[in-house]
Design a protein around this motif. Structure first.
Motif, short mmCIF file in Angstrom:
data_model
loop_
_atom_site.label_atom_id
_atom_site.label_comp_id
_atom_site.label_asym_id
_atom_site.label_seq_id
_atom_site.Cartn_x
_atom_site.Cartn_y
_atom_site.Cartn_z
N LEU A 79 0.83 -1.20 0.00
CA LEU A 79 0.00 0.00 0.00
C LEU A 79 0.86 1.26 0.00
N ALA A 80 1.91 1.25 0.82
CA ALA A 80 2.81 2.41 0.88
C ALA A 80 3.54 2.60 -0.44
N ALA A 81 3.99 1.50 -1.05
CA ALA A 81 4.71 1.58 -2.33
C ALA A 81 3.84 2.19 -3.41
N VAL A 82 2.60 1.71 -3.51
CA VAL A 82 1.67 2.23 -4.51
C VAL A 82 1.37 3.71 -4.25
N SER A 83 1.20 4.06 -2.98
CA SER A 83 0.85 5.44 -2.62
C SER A 83 1.98 6.41 -2.94
N TYR A 84 3.20 6.05 -2.57
CA TYR A 84 4.35 6.89 -2.92
C TYR A 84 4.47 7.02 -4.44
N GLY A 85 4.29 5.90 -5.15
CA GLY A 85 4.40 5.92 -6.60
C GLY A 85 3.37 6.83 -7.24
N ASP A 86 2.12 6.74 -6.75
CA ASP A 86 1.07 7.62 -7.27
C ASP A 86 1.41 9.09 -7.05
N LEU A 87 1.91 9.40 -5.86
CA LEU A 87 2.25 10.79 -5.54
C LEU A 87 3.37 11.28 -6.45
N LEU A 88 4.41 10.47 -6.62
CA LEU A 88 5.54 10.88 -7.46
C LEU A 88 5.09 11.08 -8.92
N LEU A 137 -3.91 3.62 -6.64
CA LEU A 137 -4.58 3.48 -5.36
C LEU A 137 -6.10 3.41 -5.56
N GLY A 138 -6.62 4.15 -6.52
CA GLY A 138 -8.05 4.08 -6.81
C GLY A 138 -8.47 2.70 -7.24
N PHE A 139 -7.65 2.04 -8.06
CA PHE A 139 -7.97 0.69 -8.50
C PHE A 139 -7.92 -0.29 -7.33
N LEU A 140 -6.95 -0.12 -6.43
CA LEU A 140 -6.89 -0.98 -5.24
C LEU A 140 -8.16 -0.82 -4.39
N GLN A 141 -8.59 0.42 -4.21
CA GLN A 141 -9.81 0.67 -3.44
C GLN A 141 -11.03 0.07 -4.14
N TYR A 142 -11.07 0.19 -5.44
CA TYR A 142 -12.14 -0.42 -6.24
C TYR A 142 -12.20 -1.93 -6.01
N CYS A 143 -11.03 -2.58 -6.00
CA CYS A 143 -10.98 -4.03 -5.78
C CYS A 143 -11.43 -4.41 -4.37
N VAL A 144 -11.12 -3.57 -3.38
CA VAL A 144 -11.55 -3.82 -2.01
C VAL A 144 -13.05 -3.57 -1.86
N TYR A 145 -13.55 -2.55 -2.52
CA TYR A 145 -14.95 -2.15 -2.40
C TYR A 145 -15.90 -3.16 -3.03
N ASN A 146 -15.52 -3.75 -4.15
CA ASN A 146 -16.45 -4.56 -4.94
C ASN A 146 -17.03 -5.77 -4.22
N PRO A 147 -16.25 -6.55 -3.43
CA PRO A 147 -16.88 -7.69 -2.74
C PRO A 147 -18.01 -7.27 -1.80
N GLY A 148 -17.85 -6.15 -1.13
CA GLY A 148 -18.92 -5.65 -0.28
C GLY A 148 -20.15 -5.25 -1.08
N GLU A 149 -19.93 -4.63 -2.24
CA GLU A 149 -21.04 -4.25 -3.11
C GLU A 149 -21.75 -5.49 -3.64
N THR A 150 -20.99 -6.53 -3.95
CA THR A 150 -21.58 -7.79 -4.40
C THR A 150 -22.49 -8.36 -3.33
N ALA A 151 -22.02 -8.35 -2.07
CA ALA A 151 -22.82 -8.87 -0.97
C ALA A 151 -24.08 -8.04 -0.76
N ARG A 152 -23.98 -6.73 -0.94
CA ARG A 152 -25.16 -5.88 -0.75
C ARG A 152 -26.18 -6.06 -1.88
N LEU A 153 -25.69 -6.23 -3.10
CA LEU A 153 -26.59 -6.35 -4.25
C LEU A 153 -27.20 -7.74 -4.38
N TYR A 154 -26.41 -8.77 -4.11
CA TYR A 154 -26.84 -10.12 -4.42
C TYR A 154 -26.95 -11.02 -3.20
#
Length: 419
Positions: A151-160, A262-279
């Motif tokens: 997470l830190a590596a991706v975050s630093y990379g995005d900032l740079l 980082l947005g894509f990582l958050q998207y990947c984390v968010y989706n399983p919860g959305e699946t559980a809520r929808l289905y």
């Protein structure tokens, strides 16, 4: 006796000390820091930099040409490296991500193993980097401390990447932003190799210092065409996959906005919860993603604060980004980059980066729906949106791609003059 499709070499914990792990170069900045994090964890890693037409040709030779372009390139890059003579093939391993879900990327690992066997490298183990338990026997465990470093590596990379992109087009001394990025990359990789730099406290202290150093670079802020780049994750970030798109746009005197990983990582984390809520799903499945997103959101806030406090444009927080899909696309649409791709295009238009390249592998169904398929709807809502989809494929010529982009830029320049 195991079936043939299960009879492949495994990466075992003992190989950690004896094998070099080759990493495909999807996101050069983020992955460079990630390789340093892996080195600190005891792995011997090398980020591949071999490019050229021979990579795609090898991919086409050993992978069916109906397979999407990123698979051809990643597998071709691996095979080209293994055939270079630089590595001891009995002590070399490869690492590749497995996304899960409906994207063809989940099958890359099996295509890679098949290609290795056909090319005579059947002894080379392939490590699966996945968060969905697709390969439970991997000798590469996903521990919480390692995930924190990722997470830190991706975050630093995005900032740079964001800082360089917003500084380089306006710098008075050419090369200053690139040199600053290299300086901080060396410093951060050095910290990661010694087990430092990735804690919340260190992130909070370091990110403003990075932004301050870029803000100190002398610039001349003159109006330029602003271009956003979205699309399938590999083609979006990889210079090999998109024919060095960022460099081409820089040569066209544009400012480029490439939304961070980082947005894509958050998207990947968010989706399983959305699946559980929808289905339907357990309370645990519905709420665990929110806990993880809360943690990641703290790091995201550090990036946003560092950028804004030093006069740079910052992306929207993920919780606001996902709301941009309302009235356009359902958040149940989550194959590949799914609704995130649409949301990123809307965010870019709202932020003034209305000239957008949607980079996609030819035949990528999720991108054709969530990217190309959403363009008319976005134009209805935002008439200033100047979006062009660009297909990347072995049969697509670079000249044709660049000419299509130049047509889009011509519209952008005309509008800039008339402002």
């Amino acid at each position: 006796m195991e079936p043939d499709y299960l009879n492949y070499p495994r990466f075992t914990p003992e190989m950690k000390k004896t094998h070099t792990i080759l990493i495909p170069n999807m996101a050069p900045v983020q992955f460079r820091i990630l390789a340093a994090a892996m080195a600190e964890s005891g792995y011997h890693c090398e980020l591949l930099e071999n490019c050229g037409s021979q990579v795609a040709e090898l991919g086409l030779k050993y992978v069916h040409n109906d397979t999407c372009y990123p698979a051809l390139l990643v597998i071709g890059q691996f095979l080209d490296a293994l055939g270079s003579g630089k590595y001891d093939l009995d002590h070399t391993s490869l690492i590749i991500t497995q996304t899960g879900g409906g994207c063809r990327a989940s099958n890359y690992i099996h295509l890679l193993r098949k290609a290795l066997a056909k090319a005579g490298y059947g002894q080379v183990p392939v490590v699966s980097l996945n968060f969905s338990g697709l390969e439970k026997d991997s000798g590469f465990p996903m521990t919480i401390p390692f995930l924190q470093k990722m997470l830190a590596a991706v975050s630093y990379g995005d900032l740079l990447c964001a800082l360089r992109a917003q500084t380089q087009p306006y710098e008075v001394e050419k090369g200053a932003a690139k040199a600053m990025q290299e300086q901080w990359l060396d410093r951060l990789c050095g910290l990661f190799r010694t087990g430092k730099g990735h804690s919340m406290h260190e992130l909070k202290a370091t990110m403003p210092r990075i932004a301050a150093d870029f803000a100190a670079i002398p610039v001349e802020r003159v109006p330029k065409v602003k271009v956003g780049v979205v699309g399938e994750i590999y083609v979006k970030y990889s210079p090999l996959g998109n024919n060095d798109l960022e460099k081409f746009l820089a040569d066209q005197d544009c400012e480029v906005n490439l939304p961070g990983m980082l947005g894509f990582l958050q998207y990947c984390v968010y989706n399983p919860g959305e699946t559980a809520r929808l289905y339907g799903g357990s309370v645990f499945a519905k709420h665990l993603p929110n806990v993880l997103l809360g943690y990641i959101g703290r790091v995201e806030r550090m990036i946003i604060d560092a950028l804004r406090s030093h006069g740079f444009h910052a992306p929207l927080p993920f919780q606001e980004l996902k709301e941009l899909t309302k009235g356009i696309i359902s958040r149940g649409d989550k194959m590949g980059e799914g609704w995130l791709l649409t949301a990123e295009m809307v965010e870019l238009v709202q932020a003034g980066y209305e000239n957008i390249i949607c980079a996609q592998p030819f035949g990528c169904l999720p991108n054709h729906i969530c990217g190309k398929g959403m363009i008319n709807r976005i134009r209805e809502l935002y008439p200033q949106a100047n979006i062009t989809p660009i297909d990347y494929d072995p049969s697509a010529t670079r000249v044709n791609q660049e000419n299509r982009i130049k047509l889009m830029l011509a519209v952008g320049r005309e509008r800039l003059v008339n402002q």
